[in-house]
Structure formats: structure tokens, C-alpha cells
Design a protein around this motif. Structure first.
Motif, PDB file in Angstrom:
ATOM      1  N   ARG A 304       0.838  -1.201   0.000  1.00  0.00           N
ATOM      2  CA  ARG A 304       0.000   0.000   0.000  1.00  0.00           C
ATOM      3  C   ARG A 304       0.885   1.269   0.000  1.00  0.00           C
ATOM      4  O   ARG A 304       0.591   2.252  -0.676  1.00  0.00           O
ATOM      5  CB  ARG A 304      -0.921  -0.020   1.227  1.00  0.00           C
ATOM      6  N   PHE A 307       2.030   1.892  -3.411  1.00  0.00           N
ATOM      7  CA  PHE A 307       0.937   2.486  -4.192  1.00  0.00           C
ATOM      8  C   PHE A 307       0.803   3.979  -3.872  1.00  0.00           C
ATOM      9  O   PHE A 307       0.723   4.819  -4.776  1.00  0.00           O
ATOM     10  CB  PHE A 307      -0.380   1.752  -3.887  1.00  0.00           C
ATOM     11  N   SER A 310       3.598   5.893  -5.335  1.00  0.00           N
ATOM     12  CA  SER A 310       3.489   5.971  -6.797  1.00  0.00           C
ATOM     13  C   SER A 310       2.498   7.063  -7.194  1.00  0.00           C
ATOM     14  O   SER A 310       2.763   7.843  -8.128  1.00  0.00           O
ATOM     15  CB  SER A 310       3.019   4.634  -7.382  1.00  0.00           C
TER      16      SER A 310
END
Lengths: 468, 159
Positions: A304, A307, A310
Motif C-alpha cells: 500500500r 501504491f 506511486s
């Protein structure tokens, strides 16, 4: 109007400062808003209504969110926040990204791309982020909605930070509008910072930019010249932006406001995480507080976190410009930040600090190649030239010429990338008594004279250049 | 009416106003997707080119002071004789930011020609005074001819 122009330095700034100091304290905020709107209109009068819309809409939406919070209607407050942020993002997208999407759609369907012709309003990325900060801080209970419209307007439009930041967050600014601390010390410290910024922009960045522009005109270049172009642009960008930030923070200080520094010698960072704690600090803090932490931050699983990071880096790249080069640049930085955090966290301390700094600078400089390039092909061609793709070896006559003509500038620039010069100057001001203060005053006056002479002289040179 | 209701109404009114502004701005700034060849063909057919000679980039630089290489395309016809005032320039811009430079170049050229004929070339002066400069988002045309309105109409239709 730019801070380093004659019209700003000798007309707008003195007039604004004198007016701001002589009007009664209760009239200062309205004067600040008017001055800021004039400053904006001077550079981009056609988009002044858009800026006014942003201010009024943000104030109204903030009031609505605040009222829902008072009534403990959390879901309604959340809906109101999402809608208001969406409006700001749509406006930003419309002006900044329409052409980008149209061009990509056209190439997807193999049609001839057509330009939308929508001009980018000056400072839209910055005042939009300020507006979102205002709304989010109210929603997150970090600040109260402003009952005085002028304070909200002053926060968003405040001319020192309106065009290019720093993106000061509302929670850090709100209390300052009710009682700006106007002191002699603030005026002097602000003036000093402004002069340092002016010197960085005019004497360093503009000269580095001139050499970089000269190198870019070469049809072919030896590897060394391509490396030099990368270094010149990287240094120019730093001094240009950090110079502007220093001037903005200094101006705010002259007006009685405190804005945190936006750059902290990023080219001595010893890792990419450290680099981003030193480069465009206010933008990093904005993404951290309004995107990364709401997404879960680092209090979640590694997957997570990757993510979340990103998303942040993709947005950071895209925020800088509507081109794939900026997206790639964001991914580039995000990749190395994640690599450092998740792969090399334990072993990076074993590497000598000098080496860590060198690697960080190299990664950042390579990133700027994409940042500076108009398209990906250009960036890769530039990098291939750095490894001799033009077949001219490492150095040729042009390399020697540019190296010799920029050597002094390069040495000064590299020295100014380290904290030594700033510390020495600050040390003189604060710790060495009267003698130190006199020396420091002379240095600042010299910086001013040199900068002004260069501003006046540069237009003279460019005029001469027309004759050729 | 409660404060919340007033804020809600004001917010939606602002959003509607914004939508209108954005739509108008998008419509007003529309760029033409017509190819340069199509546009040039339409403009060429709308006027008599016989009193003119076709010009290249060098001539464009000489007469207008702009470099054709910086644009997506251009078509130049200039007076075949020194006593002619017929002229046609069509340009496709790469970037809408080039609009103002092109407009200025066209206006300067027209003013130069006007001052050249002023005082003795009555017909030429009248023709230049009736000439048309039409700058759109990514196309611009300057025409000095017997019937410049026909060229402008063809230009606008093809845009």
C-alpha cells in the motif's frame, strides 16, 4: 511582472512597501489584496477574473464545509470538500492539460493533433494548490473557515507567493493575517533574503542559462559538452527557482509574514528522500499532507505504501507540466525514493556520505535532462550524446570553449550550492558584532549593485546582439 | 434562509458561471483541424493569383521579417510588379502564442505598402486600405486583392 525586473524593483516594490507601512493596520489586508491583484493583472490581466473566481469560490466552499463541520454533518462536509476540490482540479486540468490530452487522443486515433489555443493562466498551479490547502485545512480541523473574506483573499492572492509559490499552507498562515508582525528586524531580514534571491536569479541562474542555451544550439556535441549542458541546466534551475523562492519569502517577511524556506541546499542531500526534504519543500509538504497521508501514508502495508508513493510521484511529475517528460521525471524520482526506502534502507549508511551525495546529485541531474527536454526523444538523444553518440569523443573545441568561459561561474555556483557561503554571511550579521554587521552590509549592497547592473546591462547586451 | 443554504446556492451559482466561462473560452479558442493543404487550396481558389508571384521563405523573411521554419506552413504570393499591391499570405501557427507576432508582421507589411503607395498610387492605396487581416487560433491570413472579402469567406469556411 517578475521580481527581478526594473519595473518591480524601482516602482512596484517601493510603492507597495511605503503604502503598506503608512496605511492604518486595519486597512493593510485590503491593501495587500489590491496590490496583489494589481501585481497579477500586470502580468496576466485576461485571467484576473479566473483568479477572482478561485478566491470567491474557495471562500464560499470553505464557509459551507465549516458550517457542516459545526453541525457535525461529516458526510456532507466530505461531499462539499470533494466537490470543491474537483472544481479546482477541473479548472486546472482545463487550462493546463487540455492540449496534452487532445494531442494524446489524436495520436491514439491517428488524427492530426489540434491545439486548443487555451492560454495557461499565470500561477494557476500555485493558487489552485493554495485554494485546496484552504479547503482541506478547514475539513481536517487544522484551521477555521475565515469569516473575513479579505483574509481568505489575501491568503490565496498574496503577491510574493502568487505566481511561483512557495505553496504556504493555510494552517500556517491563518493567524498571521489577523496581526502581521511588522518589525524593523523583519524588514531587514526580508530585504537580505530578497537580495540573496536576486543575486541567485540574476547573476547565477541567468548566466548559467545563457551558457546552457548556447550549448543547445550546437548541432552535434562531444560527450563532455552534453554533460556540461546537464550540469548547467541543473544549476540554473536550482538558482532560478530557489532564488525566486528566497525573493518571495523575503518579500513576505518585509510585509510582516513568515513563510518557511522552500530550498535547503538540495545538492548536498545524501539520498533522494533527503533531496526532497530540501528541494521545493512546500510542494513536497503539500503532497505529503493532502495526498500521501490521506491515502494512508506509511502506516500501512509495504504494498500500500508503494501504491501511495506511486500516486504522489505521478502527480508530482504531472503537476510540473503537461508532457510525458514530466511524468517520466516524476516516476524517475519516485523510483529512486522507493528504492532507497525499501531496498537500500539498511545498507545506505555503510556507504561514505560523499559518495551518497555524489550518487544523489547524479540521479537528480539525470532527472533534469527529462525535465528540460521538450519530448522523450530529445531527452534520450541528449543522454546518448553524453556517452559519445555524436562520435566527437569526450571533448572537442566547443567543450573547451564552454568550459573555459564558464569556469569561474561554475566554481561560484558550486560553492553557492553548499551552505558555507550562506552561513558565513549570516554569521557576520548575527554573531560578529558591529564589524561583522558592517561587512555583511557591504556584501549585501554589493550584491544589489551587481544584480542591478546586470539587469540593466543584460538588456543592453541583448540590444547589441540584434545588430548581428 | 440559513447561512448553509446561502453558501450552497452561492457555490452552485459560481459553478454554473464557471462552466459557462470555460465553455465559452473553449469554443472561442477552437483551433482548426483543417490541413494546411486544404486551407491553402480553398484560399487559392477564391482569388485571382495572376498579378502575384509565389514567394519562398527568403521572401517571407524579407517582406514580413518572420521565419517560415518556425511555423507549421505558409503560402505567400507577393506583387509581381513594383506597381502591384496584390498580396496574399496564409500561415498556420505551431502554437497559438505565435498569433500576436504574426498579426504584427502582417500589420507592419500592410503599413509599409501603404506608405510606399501613399500620394501617387490611388488604386493601390485603396486596395491596401480594403485589405483583410484575419487571425484565428492556428491560422492567419492577410489578403490585399480586388475582392478580399471572398478570400476571407473562403478562409473562414475552411477553418
Amino acid at each position: 511582472m517578475v521580481f527581478s525586473s526594473i519595473s518591480f524593483l524601482f516602482a512596484f516594490l517601493p510603492a507597495a512597501l511605503v503604502l503598506y507601512r503608512i496605511v492604518p493596520a486595519r486597512a493593510r489586508t485590503v491593501l495587500l489584496v489590491l496590490i496583489s491583484l494589481l501585481f497579477y493583472a500586470w502580468g496576466d490581466v485576461t485571467h484576473l477574473p479566473l483568479l477572482l473566481f478561485s478566491v470567491i469560490f474557495t471562500y464560499v466552499a470553505g464557509m459551507e464545509i465549516g458550517l457542516y463541520k459545526v453541525r457535525r454533518q461529516k458526510r456532507s462536509a466530505r461531499r462539499a470538500l470533494i466537490l470543491a476540490v474537483a472544481v479546482h482540479v477541473i479548472v486546472l486540468g482545463f487550462y493546463k492539460y487540455t492540449d496534452f490530452f487532445m494531442q494524446n487522443l489524436a495520436s491514439l486515433f491517428r488524427r492530426e493533433p489540434a491545439a486548443s489555443g487555451i492560454a495557461l493562466p499565470i500561477g494557476i498551479s500555485f493558487f489552485t494548490f493554495s485554494a485546496i490547502s484552504y479547503l482541506a485545512d478547514i475539513y481536517m480541523d487544522r484551521a477555521e473557515p475565515e469569516s473575513n473574506f479579505l483574509y481568505a483573499a489575501a491568503y490565496i492572492t498574496m503577491f510574493p507567493k502568487l505566481i511561483s509559490g512557495p505553496i504556504a499552507q493555510f494552517k500556517d498562515m491563518q493567524d498571521q493575517f489577523t496581526a502581521p508582525r511588522m518589525t524593523k528586524q523583519g524588514l531587514l531580514a526580508g530585504t537580505r533574503l530578497f537580495l540573496v534571491g536576486l543575486y541567485k536569479k540574476v547573476l547565477l541562474a541567468d548566466n548559467l542559462g545563457m551558457i546552457y542555451a548556447g550549448i543547445q544550439t550546437l548541432d552535434t556535441m562531444a560527450a563532455g559538452t552534453a554533460w556540461m549542458a546537464m550540469a548547467m541546466y541543473s544549476l540554473q534551475l536550482f538558482f532560478d527557482f530557489s532564488g525566486y523562492s528566497d525573493m518571495a519569502i523575503g518579500l513576505a517577511q518585509m510585509l510582516g509574514f513568515t513563510i518557511d524556506r522552500n530550498f535547503d541546499y538540495p545538492y548536498v542531500a545524501d539520498g533522494m528522500g533527503d533531496f526532497w526534504r530540501r528541494w521545493h519543500i512546500s510542494l513536497g509538504a503539500w503532497f505529503r499532507d493532502y495526498v500521501y497521508i490521506p491515502l494512508g501514508g506509511n502506516r500501512c502495508s509495504t504494498r500500500r505504501q508503494i501504491f501511495n508513493l506511486s500516486v504522489v510521484w505521478l502527480l508530482t511529475g504531472f503537476w510540473h507540466g503537461a508532457a510525458w517528460t514530466f511524468v517520466f521525471w516524476g516516476i524517475w524520482h519516485g523510483f529512486f525514493v522507493m528504492l532507497e526506502r525499501f531496498v537500500f534502507r539498511d545498507i545506505r549508511q555503510l556507504i561514505p556520505r560523499v559518495l551518497r551525495i555524489a550518487v544523489t546529485v547524479l540521479i537528480a541531474f539525470f532527472g533534469w535532462v527529462f525535465f528540460a527536454s521538450p519530448n522523450m526523444g530529445y531527452a534520450f538523444r541528449w543522454i546518448s550524446r553524453m556517452f559519445g553518440s555524436d562520435g566527437l569523443g569526450f571533448a572537442d573545441a566547443a567543450t573547451g570553449y564552454y568550459f573555459r568561459s564558464s569556469l569561474v561561474l561554475l566554481i561560484i555556483s558550486v560553492l553557492c550550492c553548499t551552505p558555507r557561503f550562506g552561513r558565513w554571511l549570516n554569521g557576520l550579521s548575527w554573531h560578529k558584532g558591529k564589524a561583522g554587521a558592517y561587512v555583511s552590509s557591504v556584501v549585501y549592497v554589493l550584491l544589489l549593485i551587481c544584480s542591478i547592473a546586470y539587469i540593466v546591462g543584460s538588456s543592453y547586451v541583448s540590444f547589441l546582439y540584434f545588430a548581428f | 434562509m440559513s447561512e448553509l443554504r446561502i453558501a450552497g446556492i452561492a457555490k452552485w451559482a459560481l459553478i454554473i458561471l464557471l462552466a459557462v466561462i470555460l465553455v465559452m473560452q473553449a469554443a472561442g479558442n477552437r483551433s482548426s483541424s483543417t490541413s494546411f493543404e486544404e486551407m491553402a487550396g480553398a484560399v487559392r481558389q477564391s482569388t485571382d493569383l495572376s498579378p502575384m508571384s509565389e514567394g519562398d521563405n527568403q521572401m517571407l523573411k524579407r517582406l514580413y521579417g518572420i521565419d517560415g521554419a518556425e511555423y507549421d506552413g505558409f503560402m505567400l504570393y507577393y506583387p509581381a510588379s513594383s506597381m502591384g499591391a496584390e498580396e496574399l499570405l496564409l500561415i498556420r501557427m505551431k502554437d497559438p502564442a505565435q498569433k500576436e507576432a504574426v498579426r504584427k508582421a502582417m500589420e507592419t507589411r500592410r503599413d509599409t505598402q501603404l506608405s510606399n503607395f501613399e500620394g501617387y498610387g490611388v488604386e493601390q492605396t485603396a486596395m491596401l486600405e480594403n485589405s483583410v487581416i484575419d487571425v484565428k487560433n492556428n491560422y492567419a491570413v492577410f489578403v490585399s486583392a480586388q475582392d478580399p472579402a471572398a478570400v476571407q469567406e473562403a478562409f473562414r469556411k475552411a477553418y
